[in-house]
Design an enzyme around this catalytic site. Sequence first.
Site, PDB file in Angstrom:
ATOM      1  CB  SER A  57      30.028  48.698  36.882  1.00  0.00           C
ATOM      2  OG  SER A  57      28.716  48.273  36.993  1.00  0.00           O
ATOM      3  CE  LYS A 290      30.540  61.391  52.150  1.00  0.00           C
ATOM      4  NZ  LYS A 290      30.135  61.533  50.783  1.00  0.00           N
TER       5      LYS A 290
END
Length: 459
Positions: A57, A290
Site C-alpha cells: 500500500s 532500468k
Amino acid sequence: MLTFLFRSKHIFVLRPVVLLILALRMEMTVANASNSHGSSSSSSTPIPMERVCIVGSGNWGSAISIMIGTNCERLSYCHTQVPMWVFEEEIDVTAANGKTQKRKISEVINERHENVKYLPGIELPHNIVAMPNLESACQGATLLIFVLPHQFLPPLLKRLRNVVHPSCRGVSLIKGMDFDAVHKKPVLISQSIEGIMSQGGRGNFSCGVLMGANVANEVAQGQICESTLASNFAEVGVGVGPGVGKGSKDKGRLLHLDLNERTREIFNSPSFRVQHVKDVAGAEVSGALKNVVALGAGFVDGLPHLGGNTKAALLRVGLKEMISFSRIFFEDMDVRDDTFLESCGMADLITTCYGGRNRKCADAFARKRGSSAVMSEEGCTSLWKELETELLNGQKLQGTLACKEAYQVIESRGLLESFPLIRQVYKISFQGAPVDSIVDGIVVVAASGTTSPVCISRL
C-alpha cells in the site's frame, strides 16, 4: 389441458409435449442471459468470481488501487470489495480541530479514502479496504497483486499461501531480481513467488508481471500512460457452452476462460492502457535493470560538465545491456526483441531516467560527492541510506539493490567486460569510484567482446 391466447380470433389448445418444448426453450434463454452477465453457464460448474487482493500500500500500490478498485466495481465477474494489505504504522494526522495526533494508517485510509502518507491528495475508490492483517486480506483471493519491496516477500508468501483460493494466481509489480548463489544465476521475482506459493502441496501457482512507464503520481492523477502485462496463465474450461462474455472463446459447449485477458481487464482503463505479451522474462528484466541505468542517468545529471547527449548515449547503451542480460540468462524463456519496444522496455527506461526516484537519488549522490572525489565503500553505503531517508518519505530505493544483484550475477559468470555500464554504475555506487568515471561505462560491446567508446559531449 393448458391453453395460450394469441392475438387472433381463436384459442389454440397446445398438447403437453409442445408445452414441454416451449418451457425448455424458455429455460435455455434464461440460462444464456445469465451466462452473458458472468454467472454460471451450468448449475454444476459456475464461472469463478474474481476476489482481488492488493499486497502492498505504498505510493505505487495506492496508485494502482485506483484502477483495480474502479474496475472491480464495474466488472460483473469481480467481487466489488478489494482488500489492500497495509504494513501498519502510526502517522501524524491533523484532526478537524487543527491538532496533530497519532493514528493508525489503515484507519486513516478507510476513513478518508486517501493514503495521506504515500499518495497524499488523491482519493482512492471507496471499495478499497485497507487491512493490516495479511491472512484476512488474502482470504479466498483468486488474484494477488504484489506491489511492495521484494526483500519483504518471502516471509509474507509463506503466511498467505494457505489462505488463498486453490486456483489463485498472481501479478507482480515489483521491480528487482533475486540471485541463486548455488547455480550462479539470476532469478525473476515472479519465479521466486511461484516457487514459494507452490510449496506445501497447494499445487502450481502462476505469476505474471505488470511493468511499464508508470510514475505512480502521474498514474494516480489520471494522466494517459501505457503498461505491459506479461503473463502465461493457463486457459480454464468452465461450464457448458456456448461461451459468452468478455475474456472467453466459444469452443463448442465448453466455456474456455482466457485468464490473461481477464487479468488485463482488471488493470486496464481509458487513462491506463494495458497491452498483453507472453514474454515474462523480457518484461521483468527490463523492470529491474532500468533502475540500474537510471542511477547512471542520475550521475550524469549531477555532473555540471555533462549534458543531454551523454544521457541519451547512456540510455541507448543501457537498453542494449538490458536486452543482452535477458538473452544470456533467460535463453530458455523465449525472450523476444519486440518486448523491449513495449511500455515495459524503452518507454519505462526513458521515464525512469528522467523522473524516477532512482535518478533523483543518484543526482543527489553525485552532487554531494563531487565529480572526481573518491569515497570509501562504507561512505557510499552510508550516503545512499541518508539520501533514501531524506528524499523518499519512507519509500525504498530499488536501483541500488538491483545493481548489487545484477553485478553479482555477471561477475559470477565472468561477464563484467560484456556489461560495462552496469559494472561502472556499481563501482561508483559501492566501490567509491569517481562519479565522472560514468563515461567509462558508456561503451558499446561488439560481438567479438571488444568495446568502442561512445562520443561524449563535455559541455
